[in-house]
Design an enzyme around this catalytic site. Structure first.
Site, PDB file in Angstrom:
ATOM      1  N   TYR A   1      12.083  24.976 -16.868  1.00 29.75           N
ATOM      2  CA  TYR A   1      12.624  23.917 -16.005  1.00 29.75           C
ATOM      3  C   TYR A   1      14.151  23.895 -16.081  1.00 29.75           C
ATOM      4  O   TYR A   1      14.841  23.802 -15.066  1.00 29.75           O
ATOM      5  CB  TYR A   1      12.038  22.582 -16.468  1.00 29.75           C
ATOM      6  CG  TYR A   1      12.365  21.385 -15.610  1.00 29.75           C
ATOM      7  CD1 TYR A   1      11.845  21.249 -14.330  1.00 29.75           C
ATOM      8  CD2 TYR A   1      13.152  20.340 -16.107  1.00 29.75           C
ATOM      9  CE1 TYR A   1      12.109  20.121 -13.558  1.00 29.75           C
ATOM     10  CE2 TYR A   1      13.417  19.217 -15.349  1.00 29.75           C
ATOM     11  CZ  TYR A   1      12.895  19.110 -14.079  1.00 29.75           C
ATOM     12  OH  TYR A   1      13.162  17.989 -13.318  1.00 29.75           O
TER      13      TYR A   1
ATOM     14  N   LYS B   1      16.644  24.507 -12.810  1.00 31.96           N
ATOM     15  CA  LYS B   1      17.515  23.421 -12.374  1.00 31.96           C
ATOM     16  C   LYS B   1      18.996  23.787 -12.515  1.00 31.96           C
ATOM     17  O   LYS B   1      19.821  23.403 -11.677  1.00 31.96           O
ATOM     18  CB  LYS B   1      17.198  22.142 -13.152  1.00 31.96           C
ATOM     19  CG  LYS B   1      15.824  21.561 -12.831  1.00 31.96           C
ATOM     20  CD  LYS B   1      15.706  21.153 -11.365  1.00 31.96           C
ATOM     21  CE  LYS B   1      14.407  20.436 -11.061  1.00 31.96           C
ATOM     22  NZ  LYS B   1      14.298  19.974  -9.666  1.00 31.96           N
TER      23      LYS B   1
ATOM     24  N   THR C   1       8.213   8.374 -12.187  1.00 35.55           N
ATOM     25  CA  THR C   1       7.547   9.154 -11.146  1.00 35.55           C
ATOM     26  C   THR C   1       6.223   9.683 -11.692  1.00 35.55           C
ATOM     27  O   THR C   1       5.977   9.633 -12.900  1.00 35.55           O
ATOM     28  CB  THR C   1       8.417  10.353 -10.728  1.00 35.55           C
ATOM     29  OG1 THR C   1       8.526  11.256 -11.851  1.00 35.55           O
ATOM     30  CG2 THR C   1       9.808   9.924 -10.280  1.00 35.55           C
TER      31      THR C   1
ATOM     32  N   ASP D   1       4.979  17.857   1.814  1.00 35.92           N
ATOM     33  CA  ASP D   1       4.443  17.908   0.456  1.00 35.92           C
ATOM     34  C   ASP D   1       3.276  18.884   0.420  1.00 35.92           C
ATOM     35  O   ASP D   1       2.636  19.158   1.441  1.00 35.92           O
ATOM     36  CB  ASP D   1       3.966  16.527   0.010  1.00 35.92           C
ATOM     37  CG  ASP D   1       3.959  16.371  -1.504  1.00 35.92           C
ATOM     38  OD1 ASP D   1       4.934  15.807  -2.042  1.00 35.92           O
ATOM     39  OD2 ASP D   1       3.001  16.834  -2.146  1.00 35.92           O
TER      40      ASP D   1
ATOM     41  N   ASP E   1       3.005  24.544   1.370  1.00 39.63           N
ATOM     42  CA  ASP E   1       3.209  25.081   0.030  1.00 39.63           C
ATOM     43  C   ASP E   1       4.556  25.794   0.042  1.00 39.63           C
ATOM     44  O   ASP E   1       4.695  26.886   0.618  1.00 39.63           O
ATOM     45  CB  ASP E   1       2.072  26.051  -0.318  1.00 39.63           C
ATOM     46  CG  ASP E   1       2.225  26.645  -1.709  1.00 39.63           C
ATOM     47  OD1 ASP E   1       3.284  26.446  -2.356  1.00 39.63           O
ATOM     48  OD2 ASP E   1       1.293  27.343  -2.155  1.00 39.63           O
TER      49      ASP E   1
END
Length: 265
Positions: free
Chosen positions: A154, A158, A189, A38, A61
């Site tokens: 986004y 995706k 989340t 992460d 990163d």
């Protein structure tokens, strides 16, 4: 059910929280070891510590190609190259009219959500092919096939991931590496927490009320009328990582509560 993962090693990006962390727990339960990766070093270390034996943490990163190369070197030196790769890291990115978003907005989402996966796959899939066994799961989104206008950066990243997953799966399957995608919708989340907090502030309501109005107004086909749980997505990912998914190649499993209005094709 025995998924045949005892002794396998999984590397999970975005492992500090949400779907990544829930997936780590699911794979640990099946006897695998997990390496959480992460951007947030302290958070991913805490996650690994909380998960306990069999869980390790690394900070990287994933928008930086050199850091991904360094990640692979660290994994090979300190652990073992993974049998399983789960790419769950990502951001929603900037929102707004598609033509009013800046180049930097598009580039940020593309580097974070798309190119990070391509570069991570470059490092970890070929070793799986050389061993003759592997699994890789890419976390995409309902937005890949049902785009929302204000989330264009986004949506595009995706959708690109779905296409990339299909392309790569066709050339790795013959070497024993099966690659698939999972497409969640509105999961509980930190990402959707942030979205709902912002909506609640704009509307002057509680987060619960913001979630309710979001479902009614913007996700009318999400028939279960609630946010999904990370564990519900993790269950699908764990299956795709398993020996039980030995005839699943280039598929996209939706875990969306019905949010996508069309049937899969």
């Amino acid at each position: 059910m025995d998924y045949g993962l005892n002794g396998k090693t999984a590397l999970i990006t975005g492992g500090a929280s949400g779907i990544g962390r829930a997936t780590a727990q699911a794979l640990l339960t099946e006897g695998a070891k997990v390496i959480l990766v992460d951007l947030k070093g302290d958070a991913v270390s805490d996650a690994a510590s909380d998960l306990g034996e069999g869980a390790s943490a690394l900070q990287a990163d994933l928008t930086d190609p050199r850091q991904i190369e360094g990640l692979a070197a660290s994994v090979e030196e300190r652990f073992t190259m993974p049998d399983i790769l789960v790419c769950a890291a990502g951001v929603t990115g900037a929102k707004g009219h598609p033509l009013e978003l800046k180049d930097a907005d598009w580039q940020h989402a593309w580097e974070t959500d798309f190119m990070s996966v391509v570069r991570t796959m470059r490092q970890f899939v070929p070793p799986m092919e050389r061993k003759g066994w592997g699994r890789a799961v890419v976390v995409t989104s309902e937005n890949a096939v049902q785009p929302y206008p204000e989330e264009a950066v986004y949506n595009v990243a995706k959708a690109g991931l779905l296409n990339f997953t299909k392309c790569l799966s066709r050339v790795t399957a013959k070497n024993g590496v099966l690659i698939n995608a999972v497409s969640p919708a509105f999961i509980e989340t930190p990402m959707t927490d942030g979205m709902m907090d912002q909506r609640a502030e704009q509307q002057g309501v509680s987060q619960d009320e913001a979630i309710e109005s979001f479902l009614d107004e913007e996700r009318p086909y999400l028939e279960l009328k609630r946010r999904g749980k990370p564990e519900e997505v993790a269950a699908a990912i764990a299956f795709l990582c398993s020996e039980k998914a030995s005839f699943v190649v280039g598929a996209n499993y939706r875990v969306d509560g019905g949010s996508v209005a069309a049937m899969s094709t």
